[in-house]
Design an enzyme around this catalytic site. Structure first.
Site, PDB file in Angstrom:
ATOM      1  CG  HIS A  82     -37.708  55.221  66.931  1.00 34.32           C
ATOM      2  ND1 HIS A  82     -38.639  54.295  67.541  1.00 34.32           N
ATOM      3  CD2 HIS A  82     -38.670  55.971  66.164  1.00 34.32           C
ATOM      4  CE1 HIS A  82     -39.737  54.247  67.173  1.00 34.32           C
ATOM      5  NE2 HIS A  82     -39.905  55.439  66.291  1.00 34.32           N
ATOM      6  CG  ASP A 161     -46.237  56.588  70.955  1.00 35.75           C
ATOM      7  OD1 ASP A 161     -46.359  57.792  70.421  1.00 35.75           O
ATOM      8  OD2 ASP A 161     -45.707  55.840  70.614  1.00 35.75           O
ATOM      9  NE  ARG A 168     -48.884  61.650  65.223  1.00 36.21           N
ATOM     10  CZ  ARG A 168     -47.540  61.153  65.191  1.00 36.21           C
ATOM     11  NH1 ARG A 168     -47.379  60.260  66.440  1.00 36.21           N
ATOM     12  NH2 ARG A 168     -46.971  61.390  64.412  1.00 36.21           N
ATOM     13  CB  SER A 183     -44.723  59.726  68.581  1.00 31.53           C
ATOM     14  OG  SER A 183     -44.936  58.346  68.392  1.00 31.53           O
ATOM     15  CE  LYS A 187     -42.320  54.779  69.423  1.00 33.62           C
ATOM     16  NZ  LYS A 187     -43.557  55.599  69.076  1.00 33.62           N
TER      17      LYS A 187
HETATM   18  N1  URA Z   1     -42.262  56.802  64.567  1.00 30.96           N
HETATM   19  C1  URA Z   1     -42.793  57.150  65.828  1.00 30.96           C
HETATM   20  O1  URA Z   1     -42.622  56.222  66.829  1.00 30.96           O
HETATM   21  N2  URA Z   1     -43.642  58.017  65.964  1.00 30.96           N
HETATM   22  C2  URA Z   1     -43.897  59.127  65.120  1.00 30.96           C
HETATM   23  O2  URA Z   1     -44.756  59.774  64.952  1.00 30.96           O
HETATM   24  C3  URA Z   1     -43.164  58.619  63.823  1.00 30.96           C
HETATM   25  C4  URA Z   1     -42.460  57.579  63.438  1.00 30.96           C
END
Ligand code: URA
Length: 441
Positions: A82, A161, A168, A183, A187
């Site tokens: 990620h 999220d 956001r 965030s 996940k």
């Molecule tokens: N990726 C995400 O899932 N969340 C963020 O806040 C920034 C990048």
């Protein structure tokens, strides 16, 4: 506690309890707390920050806003990668098929574009009919059968999220360390993978503009991973100039296809994806060492197995994979024109943030939560920092849906580039790797 009291407490820089954080997340997820109060809360967090303990509690509250997947009995091991978000960052769409093709299952939960940075879900939605909001059952069934799955948040998995992410994006509250860490890690926790590589971007085109801030974000996320028994590494990588060439949804998917088909791509995206894939193979115990891992990665690319793996992912999620075989089928923006260098010399800067913002202004990203995006538009960046360019050489190709937006983009992009007579070194790509305590997870 009343939500207004929670907002005031954070606004005044005080530390919230786990119960207050849980109440806020539960209230927002079930619709009792409206967007305007959630926005005020997010802004208070952005201005006042959170302790690492609050960030960990926020992460767990968001993860528990939906179901937490257990992969036991589904696959022996699955990995995930990620990125914290960048410009032209299409690495997930390259690394996931490579790693799957090397025999390691990948279970990936991704997000949409955020601020000036693009999102994997928006990019992959360029492929007609693809379904990217899988239920928990569909997510697991696909992972078990095909060893590759990619989904955005759904009602089942980390729904808070999904809601906070969209809010956001349109309230100027993206670049807050606790919000980014929670965030991403919520996940990862919800999706159940034990082995996770985080790509923490650093520079003007990232949410962390210094190596120190990026390292702190990396350490907080790795520590959250340790706390819940996951093996998490975080690489710190450059995001001062766009990664690869393409910025914008269809354009980036086309660059992914070119990469996986072995067509020429810029060296930075190639090296970045080979390195990230190799780290994941090593983390998963699927390679003896980095050298072995890199060889496996290069073999999966050369044999076409990685490209076939992307096709399989697209097909099983309902997408039309004919677009991958024939990328010329993707719709094209009505205006496609180059921007030329107005002087010769060495490229000292291609400001990734300005390029990202220009791409959003062309409609590749959202300004308001309800905005729809135009998958066709974006920018091809033809130079890298350190390159020598002749006067009149192409710097960018703009794909636009109106003359007005094209003209604005030209002005913005020219302001993103600095060309000087003096030589300039290429930018480094990697600034380090943060590893956690769970080496054997
Ligand atoms: N990726 C995400 O899932 N969340 C963020 O806040 C920034 C990048």
């Amino acid at each position: 506690m009343n939500v207004v009291d929670t907002i005031i407490k954070k606004r005044d820089g005080k530390e919230l309890t786990a119960a207050e954080i849980n109440d806020f997340i539960r209230g927002y997820t079930d619709g009792r707390i409206p967007d305007y109060q959630a926005s005020a809360f997010l802004m208070a967090v952005l201005c006042r920050g959170m302790t690492d303990r609050e960030t960990a509690d926020l992460t767990m509250a968001i993860a528990h806003s939906g179901e937490i997947i257990s992969l036991t009995g589904i696959v022996d091991t699955a990995v995930d990668k990620h990125s914290t978000g960048g410009v032209g960052d299409k690495t997930t769409l390259i690394v996931q098929p490579i790693v799957t093709a090397c025999g390691v299952p990948v279970a990936k939960m991704s997000g949409r574009g955020l601020g000036f940075s693009g999102g994997t879900i928006d990019k992959l939605e360029s492929v007609p009919n693809i379904k990217l909001d899988l239920s928990k059952e569909a997510f697991l069934a696909q992972l078990k059968r095909y060893h590759t799955v990619l989904s955005g948040q759904s009602a089942d998995l980390a729904p808070a999220d999904g809601m906070l992410y969209a809010l956001r994006d349109v309230t100027g509250t993206v670049p807050a360390l606790p919000l980014i860490a929670s965030s991403i890690m919520s996940k990862k926790i919800a999706a159940g993978t034990q082995t996770i590589l985080l790509d923490v971007k650093v520079g003007v085109g990232a949410f962390m503009d210094t190596i120190e801030k990026a390292r702190h974000l990396a350490e907080v996320m790795v520590a959250i991973g340790d706390h819940v028994g996951r093996k998490v590494y975080a690489e710190l990588t450059d995001m001062n100039q766009p990664l690869g060439s393409a910025v914008g949804n269809i354009l980036e998917v086309k660059e992914v296809i070119a990469f996986l088909k072995g067509e020429p791509v810029p060296a930075d995206i190639y090296e970045h994806c080979v390195e990230s894939s190799a780290i994941l193979l090593e983390m998963a115990g699927a390679a003896k060492d980095r050298n072995d891992a890199e060889n496996q990665v290069k073999k999966a690319l050369a044999s076409g197995a990685a490209f076939e793996s992307l096709k399989k992912l697209v097909e099983v999620q309902g997408g039309d994979s004919a677009y991958l075989d024939h990328p010329e089928k993707f719709p094209r923006a009505p205006i496609v024109r180059e921007v030329l260098a107005d002087r010769g010399g060495y490229v000292h800067e291609i400001n990734a943030r300005t390029v990202g913002e220009t791409s959003v202004s062309l409609d590749a990203g959202r300004v308001k939560k309800s905005d729809s995006i135009d998958h066709r538009v974006g920018i091809l960046v033809h130079q890298k920092v350190g390159d020598f360019v002749e006067k009149g050489a192409p710097l960018f190709t703009i794909h636009a849906n109106s003359e007005e937006k094209f003209n604005r983009a030209v002005t913005n992009l020219l302001s993103a580039v600095r060309i000087e007579a003096e030589k300039c070194e290429p930018l480094p790509q990697f600034y380090g790797l943060v590893t956690g305590a769970n080496e054997k997870a």
